[in-house]
Design a protein around this motif. Structure first.
Motif, PDB file in Angstrom:
ATOM      1  N   LEU A 820       4.927   2.879  -3.611  1.00  0.00           N
ATOM      2  CA  LEU A 820       5.768   1.262  -3.771  1.00  0.00           C
ATOM      3  C   LEU A 820       6.798   1.893  -4.888  1.00  0.00           C
ATOM      4  N   PRO A 821       8.087   1.071  -4.399  1.00  0.00           N
ATOM      5  CA  PRO A 821       9.165   0.894  -5.005  1.00  0.00           C
ATOM      6  C   PRO A 821       8.912   0.088  -6.464  1.00  0.00           C
ATOM      7  N   ALA A 822       9.748   0.882  -7.729  1.00  0.00           N
ATOM      8  CA  ALA A 822       9.123   0.059  -9.377  1.00  0.00           C
ATOM      9  C   ALA A 822       9.627  -1.543  -9.206  1.00  0.00           C
ATOM     10  N   GLU A 823      10.130  -2.328  -8.503  1.00  0.00           N
ATOM     11  CA  GLU A 823      10.159  -3.424  -8.585  1.00  0.00           C
ATOM     12  C   GLU A 823       9.342  -4.193  -7.898  1.00  0.00           C
ATOM     13  N   GLU A 824       9.102  -3.517  -6.919  1.00  0.00           N
ATOM     14  CA  GLU A 824       7.795  -4.142  -5.843  1.00  0.00           C
ATOM     15  C   GLU A 824       6.511  -4.025  -6.873  1.00  0.00           C
ATOM     16  N   GLU A 828       4.047  -7.842  -7.934  1.00  0.00           N
ATOM     17  CA  GLU A 828       2.728  -7.898  -7.847  1.00  0.00           C
ATOM     18  C   GLU A 828       1.876  -7.297  -8.847  1.00  0.00           C
ATOM     19  N   LEU A 829       2.089  -6.784  -9.986  1.00  0.00           N
ATOM     20  CA  LEU A 829       1.528  -7.121 -10.446  1.00  0.00           C
ATOM     21  C   LEU A 829       2.467  -8.252 -11.519  1.00  0.00           C
ATOM     22  N   ASN A 889      -3.140 -12.661   3.004  1.00  0.00           N
ATOM     23  CA  ASN A 889      -1.473 -12.910   3.613  1.00  0.00           C
ATOM     24  C   ASN A 889      -0.621 -11.525   2.783  1.00  0.00           C
ATOM     25  N   SER A 890      -0.878 -11.098   2.281  1.00  0.00           N
ATOM     26  CA  SER A 890      -0.386  -9.510   1.238  1.00  0.00           C
ATOM     27  C   SER A 890       0.093  -8.345   2.318  1.00  0.00           C
ATOM     28  N   ALA A 891       1.009  -8.173   2.348  1.00  0.00           N
ATOM     29  CA  ALA A 891       0.940  -6.220   2.950  1.00  0.00           C
ATOM     30  C   ALA A 891       0.381  -5.595   2.069  1.00  0.00           C
ATOM     31  N   ILE A 892       0.284  -5.598   0.837  1.00  0.00           N
ATOM     32  CA  ILE A 892      -0.163  -5.142  -0.294  1.00  0.00           C
ATOM     33  C   ILE A 892      -2.008  -5.909  -0.305  1.00  0.00           C
ATOM     34  N   LYS A 893      -2.843  -4.465  -0.195  1.00  0.00           N
ATOM     35  CA  LYS A 893      -4.252  -5.542   0.055  1.00  0.00           C
ATOM     36  C   LYS A 893      -4.460  -4.115  -1.387  1.00  0.00           C
ATOM     37  N   TRP A 894      -5.269  -5.125  -2.897  1.00  0.00           N
ATOM     38  CA  TRP A 894      -5.929  -4.326  -3.667  1.00  0.00           C
ATOM     39  C   TRP A 894      -6.786  -4.757  -4.031  1.00  0.00           C
ATOM     40  N   ASP A 895      -7.635  -3.529  -4.094  1.00  0.00           N
ATOM     41  CA  ASP A 895      -9.347  -3.727  -4.812  1.00  0.00           C
ATOM     42  C   ASP A 895      -9.658  -3.497  -5.620  1.00  0.00           C
ATOM     43  N   MET A 896     -10.511  -4.862  -6.707  1.00  0.00           N
ATOM     44  CA  MET A 896     -10.305  -4.976  -8.181  1.00  0.00           C
ATOM     45  C   MET A 896     -11.516  -4.215  -7.906  1.00  0.00           C
TER      46      MET A 896
END
Length: 981
Positions: A820-824, A828-829, A889-896
């Motif tokens: 993932l690009p740094a800015e992106e 996200e975070l 709805n996000s293109a990036i899926k996070w698993d916490m």
């Protein structure tokens, strides 16, 4: 005064000379002339140049320094302290530290053999074959004594009462009488031994000594005598004569050595008696009284005025190791050896006696002459009595307590006492009575027996201290009574009734009958091991391992270390180490000392001139940071401000043990007290501008302090520190200050108005900034801690017993971050953590920090809460729900993953500029392990947290799960909320 008939020249023992040669720095080893100038330096003329000696080093001069020739015949000092040098090619003058050939147009390349001056300070130059020249009023003219004698070959001249005595090599002796302007000649027909003369010497009685190829004549008035009679021919060719301060006349020959004329006795010395050469070309007696013998090919032999005479196996002594000395009724000297019996000396001849002649044993430790002149000899086998006809022996069979007899003494009753290695025995003329441990005397070596002025006997023992015989009782003085140690070699009593004790390692001890005072090397004693001591005149002589120490009673209380005069090998002793009990004072008051290398004879009545050594500041080195400048000045030195680092070089002129010279210096204006040193220079750095006086003095080996050599130094200040510059600057400053004051007064009025407006504006700005700072601080720290930090300046750490800790992170974050690009990634975070912050705030929890993708929060601090675990679990559930909604709805899926544990922690603020509220403790570590041991999209809690929330949440038991570093721990997954929450 003179014995006119000698039967023979006496055979001499060796003299202890100190040698100087080219190896020591002398210009060359063939010496023709020596003088000591008015400053104290000794100048030596050699075949290879001129040497100047200060006692430590030679400074050499040759043609390269301005001399007309390197072959120096004569050295002379005039009344203006100029040094004149006669050479094989004319004359040179030394003045202002430089040499200059003089009168080359008149003298040419004449050999100048002699230089003298008359009462009017006219200087005479005596050449070999060119005649005599006189320097008067700076004009040199030929001095014609007798024009009929044009072939005079002059070798030496002296001027006495304005009469000129001239020794020639072909015409005998000439005397020019100035009063009558007449010339008298003396030759062999008038009584001279020869017409070939070499030198002249005038003594204090105005007698002229004439040295010729056949001996010596003396001229007194018009009378010519031969002082040595028939033995004159044995002298050989005489080329030098002088007389020392003790009125001994020394006569040097060209190939037959040296002769000493003393008390109607002529004693001969040559290379077998210590001379480096048998050709004695010049003799100098310096101001102290030491005698310098210049030789051909052998350099210089220096003899101290004390004239130590040396006897060794080279002179006929049976053995060099001497342990006892005595003198018989015929004035023969007896020397006892270990293993070789006794050597007897008389008039240059030695005789050896051993057991063959009647000694009980050849290992001789003591020799004693009794009042009836019998000699008692103590040895390893007992005692031998010698009455000049028979030998009588005594041993243990006769009652001696032990056969090894170390010391002997005759008491005032005539009893003979024998000190042995096992006690002491007394012989009353009939029988021997022994004393040992049974009689109260220690079984020990007895080194010395001494009878005091109360007729009490003192015994010096090896390990039992001192034993005193009072009446019939023995009493001991040991360490318990105040002795430094019990190893005693010798004891004596001085004229003041004090006792002096020589110890083996404890130094010299003074005992006044009540208390002991110890004197050691720190007080000037050369060694703490003292073998013997005895009183002679106003002195106490102590034999040590490092020479003989002469102790002056009166000087000790006044001058400390200067009470000691130390004689060692450097001063003429054949060895610096003495032997136990090996000393003797003969009938003529000569002192004899036994060493391991022979016997030394010392005449204490031959005393030096105790004069202070001259001292000079001979060089000043100025260090200005850029260079070093050497200079010499006489009284005052003026320097610039940046020439404030100075080295002073000084020298005390002494030729008697110059290595023992002590210097003391002070810089008035800088130093508070005098400082002693053995160094010959001292450097002062970064001196402030001002006036100083450098003073230095010296103490020679005779203990005599000199007057100080003084040098004034003025360091000028820089121009900006001068009075005129400071005055001008002060006026300018005062004027400027007043003008400035007027200007500023008007400016201040205007400025005050502007400042008032600025203060109001700045106050508003500061209030705004303060509010911003408070808001920022509240974002970092809890409100209660911000209040405490403002009030106290710090926050005290605090322990919280019931706290719940939450850790979250994202599965496969590292991979996501890499693609993932740094800015992106940051975006996200940031969005996720902003959501977490809202959840934490809504649940009344405390966010602690984020580390990468990890988020840390806690419940129950900084304000304690009973439902801290419930709030944390509820916040974790809301965080999972936030992620799930975002993933829709996000293109990036996070698993916490989320991990929770409860317990006690320590909390506090760290940092001084960037504050951080943080917690520590094992609870934190376990909470972290809960997160790392959990699974994606799950909330993993510990058993302890489970006990706190089980009534409010459905949980799934996972069993014991291995947690890194913590072992197996019971863990639970939170499934859902129960209906009661």
């Amino acid at each position: 005064m003179f014995l006119l008939g000698f039967s023979a020249v006496s055979t001499a023992q060796s003299l202890s000379f100190k040698y100087f040669s080219s190896d020591d720095g002398l210009a060359q080893n063939s010496v023709y002339s020596m003088i000591q100038d008015s400053k104290g330096y000794i100048w030596i003329g050699t075949e290879g140049g001129l040497s100047k000696f200060d006692g430590l080093k030679f400074t050499n001069y040759t043609k390269l320094n301005g001399l007309p020739d390197n072959h120096i015949r004569e050295v002379f000092e005039d009344h203006q302290k100029n040094i004149w040098i006669g050479t094989n090619k004319g004359v040179a003058k030394y003045s202002n530290n430089k040499f200059e050939p003089k009168f080359t147009e008149i003298l040419g390349s004449s050999i100048v053999y002699s230089i003298e001056r008359d009462s009017s300070n006219s200087i005479y130059f005596f050449t070999g074959n060119e005649g005599i020249f006189v320097l008067k009023n700076n004009i040199l003219n030929k001095f014609k004594i007798d024009t009929s004698k044009t072939n005079l070959s002059i070798r030496k001249a002296i001027i006495s009462n304005n009469n000129i005595w001239i020794a020639t090599s072909n015409s005998g002796l000439l005397k020019y009488i100035s009063k009558s302007d007449s010339l008298i000649s003396f030759n062999s027909t008038d009584g001279l031994l020869s017409d070939t003369l070499y030198t002249l010497f005038e003594d204090d009685e105005d007698r002229i000594w004439v040295a010729s190829e056949k001996g010596v004549n003396i001229i007194e008035g018009e009378k010519i005598t031969n002082p040595f009679g028939k033995i004159t021919n044995s002298l050989g060719k005489i080329i030098s004569i002088n007389r020392d301060i003790n009125n001994f006349v020394w006569i040097g020959s060209s190939d037959n050595g040296l002769f000493k004329f003393a008390e109607n006795e002529l004693i001969k010395y040559n290379d077998k008696n210590g001379l480096s050469s048998n050709t004695i070309s010049s003799i100098l007696v310096d101001t102290r009284g030491d005698i310098w013998f210049g030789t051909w090919y052998g350099g210089i032999c220096k003899l101290a005025v004390e004239q130590f005479e040396v006897f060794s196996s080279q002179n006929g002594l049976t053995n060099d190791i001497v342990f006892s000395i005595s003198q018989d009724k015929y004035n023969n000297m007896w020397f006892g050896h270990v293993g070789d019996g006794i050597s007897i000396y008389n008039n240059g001849m030695f005789k050896n006696i051993t057991t063959k002649e009647g000694l009980v044993d050849n290992n001789v430790a003591s020799i004693y002459k009794s009042k009836n002149d019998n000699l008692w000899i103590g040895s390893q086998g007992g005692v031998t009595k010698y009455d000049y006809s028979n030998y009588t022996t005594f041993s243990t069979q006769n009652g001696l307590v032990d056969s090894w007899v170390l010391s002997i003494h005759e008491d005032y009753k005539g009893n003979m006492w024998f000190g042995t290695r096992a006690g002491v025995s007394k012989y009353d003329g009939q029988k021997i009575i022994s004393f040992s441990s049974a009689e109260g005397f220690p079984k020990d070596w007895v080194w010395d027996i001494f009878e005091d002025n109360q007729n009490r006997l003192w015994f010096a023992t090896d390990d039992s201290g001192l034993v005193l015989l009072e009446g019939n009782n023995f009493r001991r003085l040991t360490k318990e009574n105040g002795l430094p140690l019990n190893d005693v070699f010798s004891i004596t009593q001085d004229r003041y009734d004090n006792y002096w004790i020589a110890t083996d390692g404890g130094g010299l001890v003074k005992y006044d009958g009540k208390s002991f005072q110890t004197i050691t090397i720190e007080d000037g004693l050369p060694s703490n091991t003292c073998y013997f001591l005895f009183e002679e005149g106003p002195y106490l002589y102590i034999g040590t391992t490092k020479g003989i120490a002469r102790f002056e009673y009166s000087a000790f209380d006044e001058k400390g270390k200067s009470a000691f005069k130390v004689y060692s090998k450097k001063d003429g002793l054949i060895s610096s180490e003495m032997n136990t009990g090996s000393y003797f004072r003969d009938k003529e008051r000569n002192l004899w000392f036994g060493t391991e290398k022979g016997v030394v004879k010392f005449s204490p009545y031959l005393k030096p001139n105790l004069i202070p050594s001259p001292i000079y500041i001979h060089n000043i080195r100025i260090i200005d940071g850029k260079s070093e400048i050497d200079t010499t000045v006489n009284s005052e030195l003026n320097l610039e401000y940046d020439q404030n680092s100075i080295r002073f070089d000084y020298i005390g002129i002494s030729f008697a043990s110059p290595e023992n010279m002590i210097y003391s210096y002070i810089l008035d204006g800088s130093d508070q007290k005098w400082t002693e040193t053995i160094e010959h220079s001292i450097t002062y750095r970064s001196l402030s501008p001002g006036s100083y006086t450098f003073k230095v003095k010296c103490r020679n080996s005779d203990g005599i302090w000199s007057e100080s050599a003084d040098l004034s130094i003025i360091i000028s200040p820089p121009f900006w520190q001068t009075w005129w510059f400071l005055s001008v600057v002060s006026i300018l400053i005062l004027s400027s200050i007043y003008s400035f004051y007027l200007l500023k007064t008007n400016q201040v009025k205007r400025r005050n108005i502007e400042l008032a407006n600025m203060v109001r504006l700045r106050t508003r700005e500061l209030e705004t900034e303060k509010n911003k700072s408070d808001e920022l601080l509240l974002n970092i720290l809890p409100v209660s801690l911000v209040r405490e930090l403002k009030e106290k300046g710090s926050v005290q750490p605090r322990e919280f017993k019931n706290v719940t800790i939450l850790f979250t992170d994202f599965k496969e974050f590292t991979y996501t971050a890499s693609v993932l690009p740094a800015e992106e990634l940051v975006k996200e975070l940031n969005e996720i953590f902003l959501g977490f912050d809202n959840i934490i705030e809504q649940n009344g929890l405390e966010k602690l920090k984020t580390i990468g993708d990890s988020y840390m929060a806690a419940g129950g601090l900084p304000q304690e809460a009973e439902d801290h675990a419930i709030k944390v679990v509820n916040a974790a559930i809301e965080m999972q729900e936030l992620i799930k909604e975002r993933n829709k709805n996000s293109a990036i899926k996070w698993d916490m993953r989320a991990g929770i544990h409860s317990g006690n922690v320590i909390a506090g603020v760290v940092g001084t500029k960037k504050f951080t509220y943080d917690i520590w403790g094992d609870t934190v570590n376990i909470a972290s392990r809960m997160e790392s041991s959990g699974e994606a999209n799950q909330i993993n809690i510990s058993a302890y947290t489970y006990m706190l929330v089980k009534d409010y949440y459905d949980c799934e038991y996972r069993g014991k799960v291995d947690a890194k570093g913590k072992g197996k721990i019971d863990m639970y997954f939170i499934k859902k909320r129960k209906n009661n929450i």
